[in-house]
Scaffold this motif. Structure first.
Motif, PDB file in Angstrom:
ATOM      1  N   ARG A  32       2.102 -12.380  20.320  1.00 26.68           N
ATOM      2  CA  ARG A  32       2.589 -13.634  19.725  1.00 26.68           C
ATOM      3  C   ARG A  32       1.866 -14.795  20.429  1.00 26.68           C
ATOM      4  O   ARG A  32       1.192 -14.597  21.464  1.00 26.68           O
ATOM      5  CB  ARG A  32       4.112 -13.787  19.886  1.00 26.68           C
ATOM      6  CG  ARG A  32       4.938 -12.641  19.405  1.00 26.68           C
ATOM      7  CD  ARG A  32       4.628 -12.216  18.007  1.00 26.68           C
ATOM      8  NE  ARG A  32       5.059 -13.195  16.993  1.00 26.68           N
ATOM      9  CZ  ARG A  32       4.940 -13.018  15.685  1.00 26.68           C
ATOM     10  NH1 ARG A  32       4.371 -11.901  15.215  1.00 26.68           N
ATOM     11  NH2 ARG A  32       5.352 -13.933  14.831  1.00 26.68           N
ATOM     12  N   THR A  73       5.518 -18.108  15.836  1.00 24.67           N
ATOM     13  CA  THR A  73       4.571 -17.636  16.854  1.00 24.67           C
ATOM     14  C   THR A  73       3.531 -16.632  16.345  1.00 24.67           C
ATOM     15  O   THR A  73       2.953 -15.900  17.136  1.00 24.67           O
ATOM     16  CB  THR A  73       5.354 -17.018  18.035  1.00 24.67           C
ATOM     17  OG1 THR A  73       6.155 -15.929  17.525  1.00 24.67           O
ATOM     18  CG2 THR A  73       6.245 -18.041  18.711  1.00 24.67           C
ATOM     19  N   ASP A  74       3.293 -16.628  15.024  1.00 21.07           N
ATOM     20  CA  ASP A  74       2.200 -15.803  14.494  1.00 21.07           C
ATOM     21  C   ASP A  74       0.884 -16.527  14.826  1.00 21.07           C
ATOM     22  O   ASP A  74       0.672 -17.654  14.368  1.00 21.07           O
ATOM     23  CB  ASP A  74       2.372 -15.663  12.966  1.00 21.07           C
ATOM     24  CG  ASP A  74       1.227 -14.878  12.333  1.00 21.07           C
ATOM     25  OD1 ASP A  74       0.210 -14.629  13.006  1.00 21.07           O
ATOM     26  OD2 ASP A  74       1.359 -14.534  11.146  1.00 21.07           O
ATOM     27  N   ALA A 124       9.660 -12.054  22.610  1.00 21.90           N
ATOM     28  CA  ALA A 124       8.387 -11.515  22.100  1.00 21.90           C
ATOM     29  C   ALA A 124       8.178 -10.101  22.645  1.00 21.90           C
ATOM     30  O   ALA A 124       7.522  -9.901  23.676  1.00 21.90           O
ATOM     31  CB  ALA A 124       7.234 -12.427  22.509  1.00 21.90           C
TER      32      ALA A 124
END
Ligand SMILES: Nc1ncnc2c1ncn2[C@@H]1O[C@H](COP(=O)(O)OP(=O)(O)OP(=O)(O)O)[C@@H](O)[C@H]1O
Ligand SMILES: Nc1ccn([C@H]2C[C@H](O)[C@@H](COP(=O)(O)O)O2)c(=O)n1
Length: 235
Positions: A32, A73-74, A124
């Motif tokens: 991420r 958070t891509d 994450a």
């Protein structure tokens, strides 16, 4: 070596290549990506929008917990919203850039945003690259890998003004006034390094990478190699 989630902190002054490097490394390694500067810009955008005097630290502090800031958070499509509004474009404008150092120096703002950053990193499961100014020193002091990117002010100003020229569509803006860009970068560095709470700083255990003479691909390769040395392979 078994692949394990890895937390990477990438810090450094403006225009050293943190965002470009972090996004590419995260995409390549299946991690991420979190742009913490975008979060400070987003809260600054909200303060300006709400008519709060950003130079009035008490007023900024009193409002610090009001907006809801959400970061996607891509690494291939990072997003940032404030109270549900997509602010990805307006937070890059001059008004926000000119006000963000004052807002991000307010301790109540930093407490709020730091908590948000830590909770995003904790969620994450596949690992994350987090970029900013105080990630290795304050936000994630136990990160598996800490990188501190640098570059000369001249190189940074040239890169930034080339980017601005590209955005504004051509050679008319050529140079987009490199001298003014350099001065603005140095002013922001001084404010970010000089604030009392969690200033821009290199963590004692960070690896410094001077990107002045490196291509972006070389910087990405360098960080990927350092991650792989810690037992993580690309997907
Ligand atoms: N090694 C490099 N060589 C050439 N250009 C680069 C390199 N690294 C980054 N750039 C370019 O420099 C500009 C600034 O990079 P980037 O936005 O990643 O920096 P940053 O450190 O995240 O800046 P800021 O902290 O102000 O957000 C971009 O246009 C990017 O494409
Ligand atoms: N961890 C961070 C990240 C950013 N800031 C502040 C200081 C910067 O001038 C501003 C904008 O960051 P940019 O988008 O240029 O990377 O946000 C900070 O204090 N701490």
């Amino acid at each position: 070596m078994a692949a394990t989630p890895v937390v990477v902190a990438i810090d450094g002054p403006s225009g050293t290549g943190k965002s470009s490097t972090s996004k590419a490394v995260a995409a390549r390694m299946g991690l991420r990506y979190l742009d913490t500067g975008a979060q400070y810009r987003a809260i600054t955008w909200w303060m300006l929008h709400a008519g709060i005097d950003v130079e009035d630290a008490a007023a900024v502090a009193a409002a610090a917990d009001k907006p809801s800031i959400v970061s996607g958070t891509d690494p291939l499509a990072p997003t940032i919203t404030v109270d549900g509004t997509d602010v990805a474009a307006p937070i890059r404008g001059q008004q926000v850039t000119g006000a963000v150092s004052a807002v991000s120096a307010v301790p109540e703002v930093r407490t709020r945003i730091t908590e948000l950053q830590r909770s995003i990193a904790a969620e994450a499961a596949e690992g994350i690259v987090v970029e900013g100014r105080d990630i290795g020193t304050t936000v994630l002091p136990d990160a598996d890998l800490k990188i501190f990117l640098t570059a000369s002010p001249e190189v940074r100003a040239a890169r930034r003004s080339a980017e601005l020229t590209g955005r504004s569509g051509g050679p008319a803006a050529a140079g987009a006034d490199v001298v003014a860009t350099r001065e603005a970068l140095l002013r922001r560095d001084a404010a970010d390094s000089g604030r009392k709470t969690s200033p821009l700083a290199k963590a004692a255990d960070a690896t410094e990478v001077d990107t002045s003479e490196l291509t972006l691909e070389q910087v990405i390769e360098c960080v990927v190699t350092l991650i792989e040395e810690r037992g993580r392979r690309p997907r």
